[in-house]
Scaffold this motif. Sequence first.
Motif, mmCIF file in Angstrom:
data_model
loop_
_atom_site.group_PDB
_atom_site.id
_atom_site.type_symbol
_atom_site.label_atom_id
_atom_site.label_comp_id
_atom_site.label_asym_id
_atom_site.label_seq_id
_atom_site.Cartn_x
_atom_site.Cartn_y
_atom_site.Cartn_z
ATOM 1 N N THR A 100 1.033 -1.260 -0.057
ATOM 2 C CA THR A 100 -0.128 0.044 0.043
ATOM 3 C C THR A 100 0.946 1.412 -0.106
ATOM 4 N N ALA A 101 0.262 2.581 -0.046
ATOM 5 C CA ALA A 101 0.921 3.763 -0.121
ATOM 6 C C ALA A 101 1.691 3.749 1.405
ATOM 7 N N LEU A 102 1.083 3.350 2.414
ATOM 8 C CA LEU A 102 1.733 3.400 3.807
ATOM 9 C C LEU A 102 2.670 2.317 3.772
ATOM 10 N N GLY A 103 2.759 1.251 2.959
ATOM 11 C CA GLY A 103 3.776 0.562 2.959
ATOM 12 C C GLY A 103 5.081 0.824 2.252
ATOM 13 N N VAL A 104 4.713 1.453 1.147
ATOM 14 C CA VAL A 104 5.994 2.205 0.603
ATOM 15 C C VAL A 104 6.667 3.210 1.355
ATOM 16 N N ALA A 105 5.693 4.160 2.037
ATOM 17 C CA ALA A 105 6.306 5.069 2.899
ATOM 18 C C ALA A 105 7.159 4.330 4.048
ATOM 19 N N TRP A 106 6.821 3.154 4.445
ATOM 20 C CA TRP A 106 7.130 2.452 5.464
ATOM 21 C C TRP A 106 8.588 2.077 4.984
ATOM 22 N N VAL A 107 8.687 1.436 4.004
ATOM 23 C CA VAL A 107 9.867 0.748 3.273
ATOM 24 C C VAL A 107 10.652 1.959 2.907
ATOM 25 N N LEU A 108 10.170 2.942 2.376
ATOM 26 C CA LEU A 108 11.477 4.075 2.060
ATOM 27 C C LEU A 108 11.953 4.899 3.031
ATOM 28 N N ALA A 109 11.044 4.999 4.177
ATOM 29 C CA ALA A 109 11.677 5.568 5.258
ATOM 30 C C ALA A 109 12.798 4.893 6.081
ATOM 31 N N GLN A 110 12.708 3.436 5.870
ATOM 32 C CA GLN A 110 13.770 2.614 6.345
ATOM 33 C C GLN A 110 14.916 2.689 5.343
ATOM 34 N N ALA A 111 14.796 2.617 4.314
ATOM 35 C CA ALA A 111 15.826 2.910 3.216
ATOM 36 C C ALA A 111 16.672 4.226 3.645
ATOM 37 N N LEU A 112 15.850 5.290 3.572
ATOM 38 C CA LEU A 112 16.542 6.667 3.897
ATOM 39 C C LEU A 112 17.262 6.610 5.332
ATOM 40 N N CYS A 113 16.598 6.079 6.133
ATOM 41 C CA CYS A 113 17.218 6.302 7.398
ATOM 42 C C CYS A 113 18.587 5.609 7.457
ATOM 43 N N VAL A 114 18.683 4.315 6.842
ATOM 44 C CA VAL A 114 19.979 3.491 6.914
ATOM 45 C C VAL A 114 21.014 4.109 5.910
ATOM 46 N N VAL A 115 20.441 4.735 4.915
ATOM 47 C CA VAL A 115 21.244 5.425 3.972
ATOM 48 C C VAL A 115 22.125 6.599 4.768
ATOM 49 N N VAL A 116 21.319 7.347 5.416
ATOM 50 C CA VAL A 116 21.888 8.530 6.259
ATOM 51 C C VAL A 116 22.732 7.873 7.522
ATOM 52 N N LEU A 117 22.236 6.924 8.246
ATOM 53 C CA LEU A 117 23.275 6.394 9.130
ATOM 54 C C LEU A 117 24.447 5.868 8.535
ATOM 55 N N ALA A 118 24.262 5.132 7.434
ATOM 56 C CA ALA A 118 25.580 4.692 6.787
ATOM 57 C C ALA A 118 26.554 5.700 6.365
ATOM 58 N N GLU A 119 26.196 6.974 5.815
ATOM 59 C CA GLU A 119 26.869 8.037 5.661
ATOM 60 C C GLU A 119 27.302 8.349 6.829
ATOM 61 N N LEU A 120 26.819 8.788 7.958
ATOM 62 C CA LEU A 120 27.224 9.416 9.206
ATOM 63 C C LEU A 120 28.283 8.476 9.801
ATOM 64 N N GLN A 121 28.023 7.154 9.873
ATOM 65 C CA GLN A 121 28.976 6.027 10.142
ATOM 66 C C GLN A 121 30.390 5.999 9.223
ATOM 67 N N TRP A 122 30.107 6.314 8.157
ATOM 68 C CA TRP A 122 31.242 6.437 7.413
ATOM 69 C C TRP A 122 32.314 7.598 7.464
#
Length: 137
Positions: A100-122
């Motif tokens: 669903t649209a909420l599912g897309v948002a849930w999954v994309l929010a996780q993707a965005l969060c982990v990319v930001v965290l990975a960049e900060l960790q790097w």
Amino acid sequence: MSVFASPRFLSNVMWADAASCAATGALQVAFTDVLANLTGLPAWLLMGTGVFLLAYAAVAAFMASRATPPRTLIGLVIVGNFAWAVACVALLVSGVFAVTALGVAWVLAQALCVVVLAELQWTGLRRTRGGARMALA
């Protein structure tokens, strides 16, 4: 002093990673069926990734609690975070599930969060590596 120059920067990023994974994992485990209905994601996937996130949160908290975070393990975390983001996008692009649209948002929010965290960790790894070299000079 810049927040990036803080000697605790990398530990703080790992604490943020642990907290975000604990929160997401707890939500997915506690509300599996509700989230499955709202997101269109299968309950088994939400439960499985939720349990994984809770276990990962404990490991990330352990790394964050060290006086000197373990660089090799954090390097693996960075790779894992980028892989999680790729898996999230692949899940959505595959069309395997009627998300669903909420599912897309849930999954994309996780993707965005982990990319930001990975960049900060790097960033944190590069700063600590540079700091170690400067201290030896």
